[in-house]
Enzyme design. Structure first.
Site, PDB file in Angstrom:
ATOM      1  N   ASN A   1      45.375  47.196  37.912  1.00  0.00           N
ATOM      2  CA  ASN A   1      45.980  45.750  38.190  1.00  0.00           C
ATOM      3  C   ASN A   1      47.081  45.168  37.481  1.00  0.00           C
ATOM      4  O   ASN A   1      46.645  44.959  36.147  1.00  0.00           O
ATOM      5  CB  ASN A   1      44.664  44.841  38.376  1.00  0.00           C
ATOM      6  CG  ASN A   1      44.845  43.496  38.468  1.00  0.00           C
ATOM      7  OD1 ASN A   1      46.096  42.959  38.672  1.00  0.00           O
ATOM      8  ND2 ASN A   1      43.991  42.592  38.516  1.00  0.00           N
TER       9      ASN A   1
ATOM     10  N   SER B   1      38.017  46.357  30.367  1.00  0.00           N
ATOM     11  CA  SER B   1      38.541  47.028  29.164  1.00  0.00           C
ATOM     12  C   SER B   1      38.287  48.628  29.198  1.00  0.00           C
ATOM     13  O   SER B   1      37.887  49.301  28.274  1.00  0.00           O
ATOM     14  CB  SER B   1      37.725  46.602  27.825  1.00  0.00           C
ATOM     15  OG  SER B   1      37.949  45.074  27.744  1.00  0.00           O
TER      16      SER B   1
ATOM     17  N   GLY C   1      42.879  47.082  33.873  1.00  0.00           N
ATOM     18  CA  GLY C   1      44.033  46.096  33.815  1.00  0.00           C
ATOM     19  C   GLY C   1      44.989  46.336  32.783  1.00  0.00           C
ATOM     20  O   GLY C   1      45.998  47.055  32.838  1.00  0.00           O
ATOM     21  N   GLY C   2      44.780  45.935  31.339  1.00  0.00           N
ATOM     22  CA  GLY C   2      45.592  46.185  30.286  1.00  0.00           C
ATOM     23  C   GLY C   2      46.184  47.771  30.159  1.00  0.00           C
ATOM     24  O   GLY C   2      47.260  47.953  29.951  1.00  0.00           O
TER      25      GLY C   2
ATOM     26  N   GLU D   1      32.990  44.171  37.685  1.00  0.00           N
ATOM     27  CA  GLU D   1      33.893  43.926  36.565  1.00  0.00           C
ATOM     28  C   GLU D   1      33.065  42.671  35.623  1.00  0.00           C
ATOM     29  O   GLU D   1      33.388  41.465  36.117  1.00  0.00           O
ATOM     30  CB  GLU D   1      35.197  43.310  36.966  1.00  0.00           C
ATOM     31  CG  GLU D   1      35.956  44.326  37.839  1.00  0.00           C
ATOM     32  CD  GLU D   1      37.644  44.280  37.504  1.00  0.00           C
ATOM     33  OE1 GLU D   1      37.918  44.960  37.283  1.00  0.00           O
ATOM     34  OE2 GLU D   1      38.005  43.098  37.903  1.00  0.00           O
TER      35      GLU D   1
ATOM     36  N   HIS E   1      39.104  38.737  42.540  1.00  0.00           N
ATOM     37  CA  HIS E   1      39.044  39.075  40.867  1.00  0.00           C
ATOM     38  C   HIS E   1      38.752  37.794  40.214  1.00  0.00           C
ATOM     39  O   HIS E   1      38.882  36.827  40.767  1.00  0.00           O
ATOM     40  CB  HIS E   1      40.660  39.422  40.667  1.00  0.00           C
ATOM     41  CG  HIS E   1      40.695  39.957  39.234  1.00  0.00           C
ATOM     42  ND1 HIS E   1      40.562  39.137  38.227  1.00  0.00           N
ATOM     43  CD2 HIS E   1      40.686  41.205  38.828  1.00  0.00           C
ATOM     44  CE1 HIS E   1      40.738  39.930  37.289  1.00  0.00           C
ATOM     45  NE2 HIS E   1      40.918  41.368  37.498  1.00  0.00           N
TER      46      HIS E   1
ATOM     47  N   GLU F   1      39.645  36.539  37.664  1.00  0.00           N
ATOM     48  CA  GLU F   1      40.799  35.541  37.198  1.00  0.00           C
ATOM     49  C   GLU F   1      40.982  34.527  38.362  1.00  0.00           C
ATOM     50  O   GLU F   1      41.267  33.313  38.212  1.00  0.00           O
ATOM     51  CB  GLU F   1      41.830  36.146  36.805  1.00  0.00           C
ATOM     52  CG  GLU F   1      41.631  36.899  35.282  1.00  0.00           C
ATOM     53  CD  GLU F   1      42.472  38.135  35.087  1.00  0.00           C
ATOM     54  OE1 GLU F   1      43.358  38.291  35.622  1.00  0.00           O
ATOM     55  OE2 GLU F   1      42.080  38.773  34.211  1.00  0.00           O
TER      56      GLU F   1
HETATM   57  C1  PEP Z   1      41.004  43.371  35.399  1.00  0.00           C
HETATM   58  O1  PEP Z   1      41.650  42.648  35.133  1.00  0.00           O
HETATM   59  O2  PEP Z   1      40.424  44.027  36.399  1.00  0.00           O
HETATM   60  C2  PEP Z   1      40.403  44.430  34.009  1.00  0.00           C
HETATM   61  C3  PEP Z   1      39.628  45.224  34.276  1.00  0.00           C
HETATM   62  O3  PEP Z   1      41.358  44.068  33.057  1.00  0.00           O
HETATM   63  P1  PEP Z   1      41.197  44.994  31.651  1.00  0.00           P
HETATM   64  O4  PEP Z   1      41.180  46.168  32.048  1.00  0.00           O
HETATM   65  O5  PEP Z   1      42.394  44.498  30.808  1.00  0.00           O
HETATM   66  O6  PEP Z   1      39.753  44.574  31.050  1.00  0.00           O
END
Ligand code: PEP
Length: 251
Positions: free
Chosen positions: A9, A212, A233-234, A166, A94, A96
């Site tokens: 993502n 993460s 994500g990151g 998540e 999601h 966010e």
């Molecule tokens: C995400 O936004 O779906 C996510 C899991 O981000 P991150 O891997 O950065 O925690």
């Protein structure tokens, strides 16, 4: 046997030109792998990215979609628009979107239903905040997110649904659920799906973990029997970590 499914993502990162270059690198790197790989760039990057990965096994997804066919919904994007440029998968709910844009389980359900009625594949995100976990409400929160989020979905339509667990406190924070905490949340989600749609559907539903995920923890997480992949994500924003997660994930 559930397929391993690793998704990236990209959130609000990359402009179309750089997104296309990066997407092509991913497509080239994963072409011989037996892992299902998805990337979700920002809306404006979708045409360039779908073009860049054409002919590859990389799935391109949208990060959101509207719950109406067309009309006066300023700033929104429809299923038809996405499908017209070759995007057939969408992330819905999601954390966010729930947190910053007030999306409720009921609203998310409308998007889920509209997307699958329009033949799109959906990744439905669920997960608790730290406060909800610490106050003993983990199961209630997940039950509401699954039961309301998937309300009106038929057993057959569950083929179109992937769930991403998540935990909100693990997203972008560097904190990860321990593999055993994550696995037990996944097992609980699977039991909710079994109650609603039966055991076979539950056994076939892919449940990704997100929060993460990094090369260092991917192998341990993916080794858990109820974890079928990751929504990253990151660590999906650059080639090396994303590829390491994909490679570490092979069971
Ligand atoms: C995400 O936004 O779906 C996510 C899991 O981000 P991150 O891997 O950065 O925690």
């Amino acid at each position: 046997m559930r397929e391993l499914y690793i998704a990236g993502n990209w959130k609000m990162n990359y402009k179309p030109g750089e997104a296309a270059v990066f997407a092509k690198q991913i497509a080239d790197a994963v072409k011989n792998l037996k892992v299902k790989v998805m990337i979700a760039p920002p809306f404006v990057c979708l045409p360039a990215v779908t073009e860049a990965v054409k002919g590859s096994n990389v799935i391109v997804a949208a990060q959101n979609v509207n719950d109406h066919a067309s009309g006066a919904y300023t700033g929104e994007i429809s299923c038809d628009m996405l499908k017209d440029i070759g995007v057939n998968t969408v992330i819905v709910g999601h954390s966010e979107r729930r947190q910053y844009y007030g999306e409720t389980n009921e609203f998310i359900n409308k998007k889920v239903l509209f997307a699958i009625e329009n033949e799109m594949d959906v990744i439905l995100c669920v997960g608790e905040t730290l406060e909800e976990r610490d106050s003993g409400r983990l199961e209630k929160v997940l039950a509401d997110q699954i039961n309301i989020g998937l309300s009106g979905v038929s057993e057959n339509q569950m083929e179109k649904i992937t769930v991403a667990y998540e935990p909100v406190w693990a997203i972008g924070t560097g904190k990860t659920a321990t593999p055993s905490d994550a696995d037990s949340a996944h097992a609980y989600i699977r039991s909710l799906i079994a109650e609603k749609f039966g055991k076979t559907v539950a056994e076939n539903t892919i449940i990704q973990y997100g929060g993460s995920v990094k090369p260092a923890n991917a192998k341990e997480l993916m080794a858990c029997s109820n974890i079928d992949g990751a929504l990253v994500g990151g660590a999906s924003l650059t080639l090396e970590p994303f590829l390491s997660i994909i490679n570490a994930s092979k069971k």
